[in-house]
Design a protein around this motif. Structure first.
Motif, PDB file in Angstrom:
ATOM      1  N   LYS A 157      22.044  26.234  39.296  1.00 50.52           N
ATOM      2  CA  LYS A 157      21.676  26.672  37.243  1.00 50.52           C
ATOM      3  C   LYS A 157      21.965  28.185  37.005  1.00 50.52           C
ATOM      4  O   LYS A 157      20.730  29.264  37.758  1.00 50.52           O
ATOM      5  CB  LYS A 157      20.188  26.092  37.262  1.00 50.52           C
ATOM      6  CG  LYS A 157      20.242  24.519  38.186  1.00 50.52           C
ATOM      7  CD  LYS A 157      20.928  23.615  36.919  1.00 50.52           C
ATOM      8  CE  LYS A 157      20.750  22.456  37.781  1.00 50.52           C
ATOM      9  NZ  LYS A 157      21.441  20.943  37.246  1.00 50.52           N
ATOM     10  N   PRO A 160      17.366  27.778  34.643  1.00 46.37           N
ATOM     11  CA  PRO A 160      16.801  26.529  34.579  1.00 46.37           C
ATOM     12  C   PRO A 160      15.267  26.199  34.132  1.00 46.37           C
ATOM     13  O   PRO A 160      14.799  24.751  34.176  1.00 46.37           O
ATOM     14  CB  PRO A 160      16.138  26.426  35.902  1.00 46.37           C
ATOM     15  CG  PRO A 160      16.480  27.968  37.251  1.00 46.37           C
ATOM     16  CD  PRO A 160      17.727  28.505  36.323  1.00 46.37           C
ATOM     17  N   LYS A 165      19.678  21.487  33.041  1.00 44.12           N
ATOM     18  CA  LYS A 165      20.981  21.065  33.450  1.00 44.12           C
ATOM     19  C   LYS A 165      22.160  21.594  33.683  1.00 44.12           C
ATOM     20  O   LYS A 165      23.131  21.613  33.844  1.00 44.12           O
ATOM     21  CB  LYS A 165      21.776  20.237  32.039  1.00 44.12           C
ATOM     22  CG  LYS A 165      20.676  18.876  32.490  1.00 44.12           C
ATOM     23  CD  LYS A 165      21.562  17.839  31.241  1.00 44.12           C
ATOM     24  CE  LYS A 165      19.690  16.191  31.623  1.00 44.12           C
ATOM     25  NZ  LYS A 165      20.463  15.413  30.797  1.00 44.12           N
ATOM     26  N   LYS A 166      21.947  23.318  32.844  1.00 45.00           N
ATOM     27  CA  LYS A 166      22.874  24.114  32.811  1.00 45.00           C
ATOM     28  C   LYS A 166      22.983  24.784  34.253  1.00 45.00           C
ATOM     29  O   LYS A 166      22.767  24.947  34.783  1.00 45.00           O
ATOM     30  CB  LYS A 166      22.730  24.769  31.550  1.00 45.00           C
ATOM     31  CG  LYS A 166      22.930  24.721  30.617  1.00 45.00           C
ATOM     32  CD  LYS A 166      23.271  25.513  28.809  1.00 45.00           C
ATOM     33  CE  LYS A 166      23.583  24.462  27.888  1.00 45.00           C
ATOM     34  NZ  LYS A 166      22.912  23.436  27.316  1.00 45.00           N
ATOM     35  N   THR A 167      24.604  24.618  34.229  1.00 46.25           N
ATOM     36  CA  THR A 167      25.111  25.628  36.145  1.00 46.25           C
ATOM     37  C   THR A 167      25.768  26.623  35.722  1.00 46.25           C
ATOM     38  O   THR A 167      27.105  26.356  34.756  1.00 46.25           O
ATOM     39  CB  THR A 167      25.363  24.213  36.685  1.00 46.25           C
ATOM     40  OG1 THR A 167      27.213  24.139  35.958  1.00 46.25           O
ATOM     41  CG2 THR A 167      25.001  23.155  36.794  1.00 46.25           C
TER      42      THR A 167
END
Length: 263
Positions: A157, A160, A165-167
């Motif tokens: 992530k 986080p 949700k962002k990776t």
């Protein structure tokens, strides 16, 4: 699959917004200026609604005041922009029953929203359609490639605590997509050799806007800024990256010479 459960609604609403945006950008002038004012007003309404959900009338009044402020500023000239934007921020501070720290956040975000709305119309009027299309496409490419890379590749992530949700895979995919788009624009415009890295910097700015709005929503305890757009939440959720990108290019245009770009 559950991971793609929101894809159809995202595509449909995204296509509808893109169609309206393309038409208004093409028309320019009062048409695009009016769209920018209305969208900015809605986002200020969403901002106030997130921060003071029980004050629905106050949120609506702030949204209307924001839209009117940008329309009046456009009608009477650039000197009116700062005082009118400031008046909306002051109105929010005086009417919303929120903490002092949240009042500061309202001021910063409302000025950012209205400054970006003004910047987009100024950019269209000053530099023409090509630069604005490039700006919008870089933001869209960053979002789309980041979405698919994040879902398909996954991995660690990015941040986080702010946006679960962002990776990193999606983040880097957005940068690469922006650079490739800059290379593509170089092939049929006279934009110059620096466009790929400028496109990547713009991509990073748009991601910063997305993270800033995610942090605000987490602070306010809400999932979306509103439920206006199926699959996307609110306009603020959809255009947070574009706002930051517009502010970034507005700053760049004040620091360096931006040439007219022709196809």
């Amino acid at each position: 699959m559950a991971v793609w459960s929101d894809l159809n609604s995202r595509l449909a609403s995204g296509a509808a917004m893109a169609l309206v945006g393309v038409v208004m950008i093409w028309l320019g002038g009062i048409w695009f200026g009016t769209l920018a004012a209305l969208v900015s007003g809605i986002m200020v309404w969403e901002l106030a609604r997130m921060m003071a959900p029980e004050q629905r009338n106050a949120a609506l009044q702030l949204g209307l005041a924001a839209a009117i402020a940008l329309l009046v500023a456009r009608a009477f000239g650039g000197l009116w922009v700062a005082p009118l934007i400031g008046a909306v921020a002051v109105q929010g501070v005086s009417t919303l029953r929120i903490s002092n720290s949240n009042k500061l956040l309202f001021v910063l975000f409302s000025i950012g929203i209205l400054g970006a709305g003004t910047g987009l119309t100024w950019f269209r009027d000053t530099y023409g359609i090509v630069w604005l299309v490039w700006l919008v496409l870089v933001v869209i490419a960053t979002d789309v490639f980041g979405y698919f890379a994040g879902r398909l590749v996954g991995g660690p992530k990015f941040w986080p605590a702010i946006s679960p949700k962002k990776t990193w895979s999606g983040t880097v995919a957005g940068w690469v997509a922006a650079a490739l788009l800059g290379l593509a624009f170089r092939q049929f415009t006279n934009a110059g050799p620096d466009l790929p890295w400028i496109s990547m910097a713009l991509s990073m700015a748009s991601q910063g806007g997305d993270m800033a709005e995610s942090a605000l929503k987490r602070r306010m305890g809400v999932k979306d800024s509103s439920s206006l757009i199926p699959g996307h939440g609110g306009l603020f959720d959809r255009f947070d990256g574009l706002l930051a990108g517009a502010l970034f290019m507005l700053l760049v245009s004040q620091l360096v010479y931006v040439p007219e770009v022709r196809i």
